[in-house]
Design an enzyme around this catalytic site. Structure first.
Site, mmCIF file in Angstrom:
data_model
loop_
_atom_site.group_PDB
_atom_site.id
_atom_site.type_symbol
_atom_site.label_atom_id
_atom_site.label_comp_id
_atom_site.label_asym_id
_atom_site.label_seq_id
_atom_site.Cartn_x
_atom_site.Cartn_y
_atom_site.Cartn_z
ATOM 1 N N ARG A 130 0.795 -1.291 -0.123
ATOM 2 C CA ARG A 130 -0.253 0.027 0.058
ATOM 3 C C ARG A 130 0.830 1.083 0.060
ATOM 4 N NH1 ARG A 130 -3.999 -2.539 -1.210
ATOM 5 N NH2 ARG A 130 -5.920 -2.841 -0.109
ATOM 6 N N GLU A 179 -4.415 7.020 -4.256
ATOM 7 C CA GLU A 179 -4.582 6.557 -5.650
ATOM 8 C C GLU A 179 -6.149 7.179 -5.971
ATOM 9 O OE1 GLU A 179 -4.398 2.429 -5.482
ATOM 10 O OE2 GLU A 179 -2.373 2.371 -4.677
ATOM 11 N N HIS A 192 -1.468 0.097 -9.921
ATOM 12 C CA HIS A 192 -2.493 -0.659 -9.075
ATOM 13 C C HIS A 192 -2.787 -1.886 -9.747
ATOM 14 C CE1 HIS A 192 -4.535 -1.234 -4.587
ATOM 15 N NE2 HIS A 192 -4.248 -2.084 -5.119
HETATM 16 C C1 8YV Z 1 -6.884 -5.110 -5.767
HETATM 17 C C2 8YV Z 1 -5.974 -4.683 -3.189
HETATM 18 O O1 8YV Z 1 -6.586 -4.395 -6.820
HETATM 19 O O2 8YV Z 1 -6.180 -6.955 -2.388
HETATM 20 C C3 8YV Z 1 -6.088 -5.946 -2.447
HETATM 21 O O3 8YV Z 1 -6.149 -5.356 -1.018
HETATM 22 O O4 8YV Z 1 -5.688 -3.836 -3.167
HETATM 23 C C4 8YV Z 1 -5.956 -5.550 -4.665
HETATM 24 O O5 8YV Z 1 -5.933 -6.691 -4.864
HETATM 25 C C5 8YV Z 1 -8.276 -4.305 -5.138
HETATM 26 O O6 8YV Z 1 -8.858 -5.116 -4.161
HETATM 27 C C6 8YV Z 1 -9.280 -4.193 -6.258
HETATM 28 O O7 8YV Z 1 -9.431 -2.813 -6.273
#
Ligand code: 8YV
Length: 318
Positions: A232, A261, A279
């Site tokens: 993150r 983001e 992302h």
């Molecule tokens: C995804 C993520 O891009 O798993 C997570 O926490 O941030 C990512 O796998 C997201 O959840 C989809 O927006």
């Protein structure tokens, strides 16, 4: 009987959205005007599907008296207050085990892209500089390089296994001790950075890990060091990172995640020693299908009055 109402924060694939439509009246937050439509629907919404990076704020949870489930299409729970939801009888679910390999692949792709100058080479060639016989700088070999993994959960381990095949020497730092055979554990993020050529950030975002990669860690990584982040944005002190990249404090970075983001700090756009990805680490057809299947299973269980298979904030209140 009218269908229950669902708020969809981020887009999903058309087949998955069709599956949602079969069971719910779907309000799409991400469409133009979606914010206003969602505000209007809040009193009736019984399910929310959101992304790991988007989550759902407590002000929204409070304004949804019928809400029974927040299904996160991802594994990060940093944008949902789990105990706040639990106190209100709301199940929060994630998609564990679905995206480990793809996220580890992205970390490795960023290591390769940076060290082997893949993106730089692409731009060089398209600009006609190869044809003009300009020299292109040598890259760096993965073989023999020390990879420090910050946060050795499932994704960190999957990255370590991949990196070993490429001849990298793996070491790690983790909040709790883990049993991983030969990989040495370093006592702090700073000592890990000092002992690494590439520092790969795979740690979960929590209040404790906020800004864990700070100016001191970057200084310890050093002027030849490369930083990769698939966790993150919040776990890195971004102003410190931008300063280190601008001044030669570290050599380069490969980043899939950022603070705020998708409106990330504009300084990143002009830093030549970065490879930036919007992302995308879990964004493959196969993984997004597996994630969606688990989201749908969690929603179905909640509708049926059962415990959702991957609830992360325990039982709802009796
Ligand atoms: C995804 C993520 O891009 O798993 C997570 O926490 O941030 C990512 O796998 C997201 O959840 C989809 O927006």
């Amino acid at each position: 009987m009218s269908k229950p109402e669902l708020l969809l924060i981020e887009p999903m694939t058309p087949d998955v959205e069709a599956a949602l439509e079969a069971e719910y009246t779907v309000h799409r937050y991400y469409l133009p005007g979606g914010h206003e439509a969602a505000l209007e629907a809040r009193p009736r919404v019984s399910a929310v599907v959101t992304g790991g990076g988007s989550g759902l704020g407590n002000d929204w949870i409070e304004a949804m008296p019928e809400l029974g489930i927040i299904a996160i299409n991802g594994v990060g729970t940093d944008r949902v207050d789990l105990s706040f939801a639990r106190e209100r009888g709301i199940d929060v679910t994630t998609t564990p085990g679905t995206l480990t390999e793809d996220v580890a692949d992205m970390a490795l792709a960023l290591i390769l892209a940076v060290l082997r100058r893949v993106v730089e080479g692409d731009a060089f060639l398209r600009a006609g500089r190869w044809a003009a016989e300009e020299p292109f700088p040598l890259g760096g070999s993965l073989k023999g390089r020390r990879l420090g993994i910050l946060g050795l959960g499932q994704i960190g381990r999957a990255l370590g296994a991949r990196a070993e095949i490429f001849g990298m020497k793996v070491r790690y730092w983790n909040r709790r001790p883990v049993d991983v055979g030969d990989w040495p554990a370093l006592p702090t993020p700073e000592t890990l950075a000092e002992d690494s050529d590439v520092l790969a950030v795979c740690v979960a975002a929590t209040p404790e890990t906020r800004g864990i990669v700070d100016a001191r860690v970057l200084a310890a990584l050093g002027s030849q060091g490369v930083l990769v982040n698939v966790a993150r944005g919040s776990v890195i002190d971004e102003p410190a990172l931008i300063a280190a990249l601008s001044s030669g404090g570290i050599a380069a970075a490969g980043l899939d995640v950022f603070e705020n983001e998708p409106r990330i700090r504009e300084e990143f756009f002009t830093l030549p020693n970065t490879v930036l990805v919007p992302h995308q680490a879990s964004a493959t057809v196969e993984t997004r299908r597996a994630m969606a299947d688990l989201v749908l299973a969690n929603l179905a269980a909640r509708r049926a009055g059962d415990r959702p298979p991957s609830v992360v904030n325990q039982e709802r209140r009796a």
